[in-house]
Design a protein around this motif. Structure first.
Motif, PDB file in Angstrom:
ATOM      1  N   LEU A 120      18.263  37.250  16.025  1.00 13.12           N
ATOM      2  CA  LEU A 120      19.447  36.449  16.318  1.00 13.12           C
ATOM      3  C   LEU A 120      19.152  35.385  17.364  1.00 13.12           C
ATOM      4  CD1 LEU A 120      22.219  39.222  16.270  1.00 13.12           C
ATOM      5  CD2 LEU A 120      21.338  37.830  14.386  1.00 13.12           C
ATOM      6  N   ASP A 121      18.335  35.726  18.354  1.00  9.96           N
ATOM      7  CA  ASP A 121      17.927  34.722  19.336  1.00  9.96           C
ATOM      8  C   ASP A 121      17.102  33.618  18.682  1.00  9.96           C
ATOM      9  OD1 ASP A 121      19.179  35.598  21.651  1.00  9.96           O
ATOM     10  OD2 ASP A 121      17.558  36.976  22.173  1.00  9.96           O
ATOM     11  N   GLN A 122      16.250  33.982  17.726  1.00  6.45           N
ATOM     12  CA  GLN A 122      15.481  32.962  17.020  1.00  6.45           C
ATOM     13  C   GLN A 122      16.393  31.988  16.275  1.00  6.45           C
ATOM     14  OE1 GLN A 122      11.897  34.052  14.729  1.00  6.45           O
ATOM     15  NE2 GLN A 122      12.191  36.128  15.513  1.00  6.45           N
ATOM     16  N   LEU A 123      17.409  32.543  15.630  1.00  6.62           N
ATOM     17  CA  LEU A 123      18.327  31.685  14.883  1.00  6.62           C
ATOM     18  C   LEU A 123      19.020  30.699  15.815  1.00  6.62           C
ATOM     19  CD1 LEU A 123      19.957  34.265  12.428  1.00  6.62           C
ATOM     20  CD2 LEU A 123      18.024  32.743  12.009  1.00  6.62           C
ATOM     21  N   ARG A 124      19.440  31.170  16.973  1.00  5.73           N
ATOM     22  CA  ARG A 124      20.113  30.280  17.917  1.00  5.73           C
ATOM     23  C   ARG A 124      19.159  29.207  18.443  1.00  5.73           C
ATOM     24  NH1 ARG A 124      22.841  34.103  22.194  1.00  5.73           N
ATOM     25  NH2 ARG A 124      24.150  32.290  22.713  1.00  5.73           N
ATOM     26  N   THR A 125      17.901  29.557  18.613  1.00  3.41           N
ATOM     27  CA  THR A 125      16.900  28.574  19.034  1.00  3.41           C
ATOM     28  C   THR A 125      16.704  27.506  17.968  1.00  3.41           C
ATOM     29  OG1 THR A 125      15.766  30.259  20.362  1.00  3.41           O
ATOM     30  CG2 THR A 125      14.509  28.287  19.805  1.00  3.41           C
ATOM     31  N   MET A 126      16.906  27.887  16.703  1.00  7.00           N
ATOM     32  CA  MET A 126      16.767  26.948  15.587  1.00  7.00           C
ATOM     33  C   MET A 126      17.994  26.043  15.424  1.00  7.00           C
ATOM     34  SD  MET A 126      15.233  29.701  12.840  1.00  7.00           S
ATOM     35  CE  MET A 126      15.438  28.607  11.417  1.00  7.00           C
ATOM     36  N   GLY A 127      18.969  26.192  16.301  1.00  5.96           N
ATOM     37  CA  GLY A 127      20.185  25.385  16.193  1.00  5.96           C
ATOM     38  C   GLY A 127      21.253  25.989  15.314  1.00  5.96           C
ATOM     39  N   ILE A 128      21.144  27.303  15.041  1.00 10.40           N
ATOM     40  CA  ILE A 128      22.101  27.996  14.181  1.00 10.40           C
ATOM     41  C   ILE A 128      23.085  28.769  15.044  1.00 10.40           C
ATOM     42  CG2 ILE A 128      22.353  29.799  12.426  1.00 10.40           C
ATOM     43  CD1 ILE A 128      19.546  29.004  11.426  1.00 10.40           C
ATOM     44  N   ASP A 129      24.368  28.564  14.794  1.00  6.81           N
ATOM     45  CA  ASP A 129      25.419  29.303  15.491  1.00  6.81           C
ATOM     46  C   ASP A 129      25.685  30.606  14.739  1.00  6.81           C
ATOM     47  OD1 ASP A 129      26.001  27.018  17.282  1.00  6.81           O
ATOM     48  OD2 ASP A 129      26.769  26.095  15.441  1.00  6.81           O
ATOM     49  N   VAL A 130      25.546  31.720  15.427  1.00  6.38           N
ATOM     50  CA  VAL A 130      25.677  33.034  14.797  1.00  6.38           C
ATOM     51  C   VAL A 130      27.095  33.561  14.976  1.00  6.38           C
ATOM     52  CG1 VAL A 130      24.868  35.422  14.810  1.00  6.38           C
ATOM     53  CG2 VAL A 130      23.232  33.546  15.136  1.00  6.38           C
ATOM     54  N   VAL A 131      27.733  33.916  13.871  1.00  7.27           N
ATOM     55  CA  VAL A 131      29.072  34.505  13.880  1.00  7.27           C
ATOM     56  C   VAL A 131      28.950  35.922  13.327  1.00  7.27           C
ATOM     57  CG1 VAL A 131      31.446  34.328  13.054  1.00  7.27           C
ATOM     58  CG2 VAL A 131      30.123  32.236  13.517  1.00  7.27           C
ATOM     59  N   LEU A 132      29.082  36.918  14.203  1.00  6.29           N
ATOM     60  CA  LEU A 132      29.028  38.313  13.758  1.00  6.29           C
ATOM     61  C   LEU A 132      30.432  38.750  13.377  1.00  6.29           C
ATOM     62  CD1 LEU A 132      26.580  40.043  16.293  1.00  6.29           C
ATOM     63  CD2 LEU A 132      26.079  38.921  14.101  1.00  6.29           C
ATOM     64  N   LEU A 133      30.586  39.160  12.127  1.00  5.08           N
ATOM     65  CA  LEU A 133      31.886  39.527  11.565  1.00  5.08           C
ATOM     66  C   LEU A 133      32.009  41.044  11.485  1.00  5.08           C
ATOM     67  CD1 LEU A 133      34.548  39.077  10.007  1.00  5.08           C
ATOM     68  CD2 LEU A 133      33.165  38.711   7.946  1.00  5.08           C
ATOM     69  N   GLY A 134      33.083  41.568  12.075  1.00  2.60           N
ATOM     70  CA  GLY A 134      33.328  43.003  12.031  1.00  2.60           C
ATOM     71  C   GLY A 134      34.688  43.315  11.432  1.00  2.60           C
ATOM     72  N   PHE A 135      34.879  44.590  11.114  1.00  2.00           N
ATOM     73  CA  PHE A 135      36.099  45.038  10.433  1.00  2.00           C
ATOM     74  C   PHE A 135      36.708  46.207  11.200  1.00  2.00           C
ATOM     75  CE2 PHE A 135      32.903  43.478   7.463  1.00  2.00           C
ATOM     76  CZ  PHE A 135      33.564  42.392   6.927  1.00  2.00           C
ATOM     77  N   ASP A 136      38.033  46.249  11.248  1.00  4.31           N
ATOM     78  CA  ASP A 136      38.700  47.320  11.982  1.00  4.31           C
ATOM     79  C   ASP A 136      38.632  48.653  11.243  1.00  4.31           C
ATOM     80  OD1 ASP A 136      39.330  45.667  14.102  1.00  4.31           O
ATOM     81  OD2 ASP A 136      41.275  45.091  13.264  1.00  4.31           O
ATOM     82  N   GLN A 137      38.489  48.610   9.931  1.00  2.00           N
ATOM     83  CA  GLN A 137      38.286  49.827   9.140  1.00  2.00           C
ATOM     84  C   GLN A 137      37.128  49.570   8.175  1.00  2.00           C
ATOM     85  OE1 GLN A 137      41.763  51.677   7.353  1.00  2.00           O
ATOM     86  NE2 GLN A 137      43.106  50.837   8.925  1.00  2.00           N
ATOM     87  N   ARG A 138      35.933  49.903   8.620  1.00  2.00           N
ATOM     88  CA  ARG A 138      34.765  49.653   7.761  1.00  2.00           C
ATOM     89  C   ARG A 138      34.803  50.478   6.491  1.00  2.00           C
ATOM     90  NH1 ARG A 138      29.884  50.842  11.606  1.00  2.00           N
ATOM     91  NH2 ARG A 138      31.442  52.249  12.514  1.00  2.00           N
ATOM     92  N   GLN A 139      35.559  51.585   6.516  1.00  3.41           N
ATOM     93  CA  GLN A 139      35.562  52.508   5.384  1.00  3.41           C
ATOM     94  C   GLN A 139      36.615  52.174   4.340  1.00  3.41           C
ATOM     95  OE1 GLN A 139      36.728  53.161   8.385  1.00  3.41           O
ATOM     96  NE2 GLN A 139      38.610  54.355   8.293  1.00  3.41           N
ATOM     97  N   THR A 140      37.383  51.107   4.532  1.00  2.00           N
ATOM     98  CA  THR A 140      38.445  50.802   3.579  1.00  2.00           C
ATOM     99  C   THR A 140      37.904  50.043   2.378  1.00  2.00           C
ATOM    100  OG1 THR A 140      40.736  50.063   3.402  1.00  2.00           O
ATOM    101  CG2 THR A 140      39.200  48.570   4.524  1.00  2.00           C
ATOM    102  N   TYR A 141      38.774  49.617   1.491  1.00  2.00           N
ATOM    103  CA  TYR A 141      38.394  48.954   0.245  1.00  2.00           C
ATOM    104  C   TYR A 141      37.572  47.682   0.510  1.00  2.00           C
ATOM    105  CZ  TYR A 141      42.174  51.841  -1.659  1.00  2.00           C
ATOM    106  OH  TYR A 141      42.989  52.892  -2.007  1.00  2.00           O
ATOM    107  N   ILE A 142      36.535  47.485  -0.282  1.00  2.00           N
ATOM    108  CA  ILE A 142      35.728  46.277  -0.183  1.00  2.00           C
ATOM    109  C   ILE A 142      36.600  45.041  -0.371  1.00  2.00           C
ATOM    110  CG2 ILE A 142      33.880  44.946  -1.289  1.00  2.00           C
ATOM    111  CD1 ILE A 142      32.548  47.638  -1.971  1.00  2.00           C
ATOM    112  N   GLN A 143      37.505  45.079  -1.344  1.00  2.00           N
ATOM    113  CA  GLN A 143      38.356  43.913  -1.618  1.00  2.00           C
ATOM    114  C   GLN A 143      39.221  43.565  -0.414  1.00  2.00           C
ATOM    115  OE1 GLN A 143      37.959  46.671  -3.504  1.00  2.00           O
ATOM    116  NE2 GLN A 143      38.540  46.312  -5.658  1.00  2.00           N
ATOM    117  N   ALA A 144      39.698  44.585   0.323  1.00  2.00           N
ATOM    118  CA  ALA A 144      40.532  44.335   1.496  1.00  2.00           C
ATOM    119  C   ALA A 144      39.731  43.678   2.607  1.00  2.00           C
ATOM    120  CB  ALA A 144      41.167  45.637   1.982  1.00  2.00           C
TER     121      ALA A 144
END
Length: 443
Positions: A120-144
């Motif tokens: 992730l540090d390498q990506l930021r050095t390359m000029g890439i903005d990293v957005v880490l996406l999380g979910f409040d219920q990882r175990q719920t439906y994929i579609q949701a």
């Protein structure tokens, strides 16, 4: 004609408990050890987590079966950036409960080579903005949760300065979530402006958790139910697990065909309706397993969990290779009160692929010693992570295929990379990190 996989359970009475004394029930329950959700890997606590430059609270753009999912994202700007310019959205994967984005950073940025910054540090050095996406219920439906990913893409586009296209993907189930999200946006004529999609050890064809361990989770829960939280089988019975597992077991005493859950069939139907894969982005796949057909050293049928001789006998085995009525586990007091056997089920545990510490986690909970080589087995086979062009509902006969010279039309992806060994699912290695960085150079 190929025989269909089956599982056969034999018990002495209608239920295991009805054939035992209260003392024997308590002895089995105690032998199972800790009361916690099985197969939920603990978050990474070692190492530093970067401080995000921004935090987004996200709500799915539409509900699925009445469930409106929520989540959040941490934004880490590239060096020299004061706002989003080149966003890369990286979605969290399979687990129980809410995403821990600090732990997600630690895992994605873990050092893999002396003197080399984390991925992730390498990506930021390359000029890439990293957005880490999380979910409040990882175990719920994929579609949701895919609706949360859609909201994240739209938020990134609104916050971005300039017109640089996005890179969007995820690790584990996060790769399926973002795959569905981008394909759904295309089917609805919503411009996601994504130039590359990536999946990091994602179960495109399916994933595997040993059938015997699924059964034992249900059995433990039935003999010693929790009253203060989720039971041992809570992750196994969750929508996400049902949607990704090739073989899903609904109880400790289920006998008959081993098939996909109806939820998995429904998800694959929905995925086909939105286009199967997003068509516009260049599609990348990374596999934590090897591509040479060689899996971990897990001889089929080997006893792994074994309480040894004593009043209580409990054995769980590495998944045998095909055959009829091949024993995978037993519990008894002198004579078995519960046995389980499979027929025509392939040796998934030893297949090349990203590994999960399934037997090890259960052994630790039970306080049973276990050889290091038996702790982890295949969770996402390499053929699944590279999206081999097969029907995901079918039990795969190509688990041990050599993927090194795979014709281009044999995968749904545009390019993929397999690891140099069968490494932990979702882990960052030198081979995968360097390949991924090269794929993003010039974006």
């Amino acid at each position: 004609m190929a025989q269909e996989p089956t599982i056969d359970v034999e018990i002495k009475s209608r239920t295991v408990a009805s054939n035992l004394t209260q003392e024997q029930v308590q002895r089995i329950a105690s032998a199972f050890g800790e009361q916690r959700v099985w197969f939920a890997t603990p978050p990474v606590r070692e190492g530093e987590a970067a401080t995000p430059d921004d935090r987004w609270e996200l709500v799915g753009d539409k509900p699925h079966l009445g469930h409106l999912a929520t989540g959040r994202a941490n934004v880490y700007l590239a060096q020299g950036h004061s706002t989003l310019v080149r966003p890369l959205i990286f979605a969290d994967g399979f687990g129980y409960g809410p995403s821990d984005l600090d732990a997600f950073w630690r895992r994605g940025n873990a050092p893999y080579d002396t003197g080399v910054p984390g991925l992730l540090d390498q990506l930021r050095t390359m000029g890439i903005d990293v957005v880490l996406l999380g979910f409040d219920q990882r175990q719920t439906y994929i579609q949701a949760n895919a609706a949360v990913a859609v909201a994240c893409v739209l938020r990134a586009l609104a916050a971005r300065r300039g017109a640089c296209p996005l890179v969007v993907g995820g690790v584990s189930l996060g790769g399926l979530i973002t795959r569905y999200a981008l394909a759904r946006m295309e089917s609805e004529r919503v411009d996601h402006q994504t130039v590359k999609y990536f999946s990091y050890d994602t179960p495109h064809l399916g994933a595997w958790i040993p059938l015997v361990l699924q059964q034992l989770a249900y059995l433990h829960e039935s003999l010693h139910p929790r009253r203060d939280g989720a039971g041992q089988a809570e992750l196994i019975r969750s929508p996400a697990a049902q949607q990704l597992l090739w073989g899903w077991v609904e109880s400790a005493c289920h006998s008959g065909l081993v098939t996909a859950s109806p939820l998995r069939r429904d998800f694959l139907h929905d995925l086909r309706k939105v286009g199967w894969f997003p068509m516009r982005p260049y599609k990348l796949g990374l596999a934590n397993g090897t591509g040479d057909g060689r899996g971990p050293d897990l001889p089929p049928g080997t006893p792994v969990l074994d309480l040894g001789k004593g009043p209580l006998q409990l054995v769980a085995r590495i998944q045998p290779e095909l055959g009829e009525l091949r024993n995978i586990g037993a519990i008894g007091f002198g004579e078995p009160v519960w046995t389980s056997a499979t027929s025509y089920v392939a040796a998934f545990d030893g297949a090349p692929g990203g590994t999960l510490d399934t037997f090890g986690m259960v052994a630790d909970a039970m306080g049973i010693p276990i050889e290091d080589r038996f702790r982890a087995g295949c969770f996402v086979p390499s053929i699944s992570a590279i999206a081999l062009a097969r029907d995901p509902l079918q039990w795969q006969s190509d688990l041990y295929a050599d993927l090194r010279r795979l014709p281009k039309d044999e995968t749904f992806l545009d390019a993929f990379c397999c690891d140099t060994g069968n490494h932990p699912h979702g882990g960052v290695s030198k081979a995968l990190a360097e390949w991924f960085v090269r794929q993003l150079a010039g974006w």
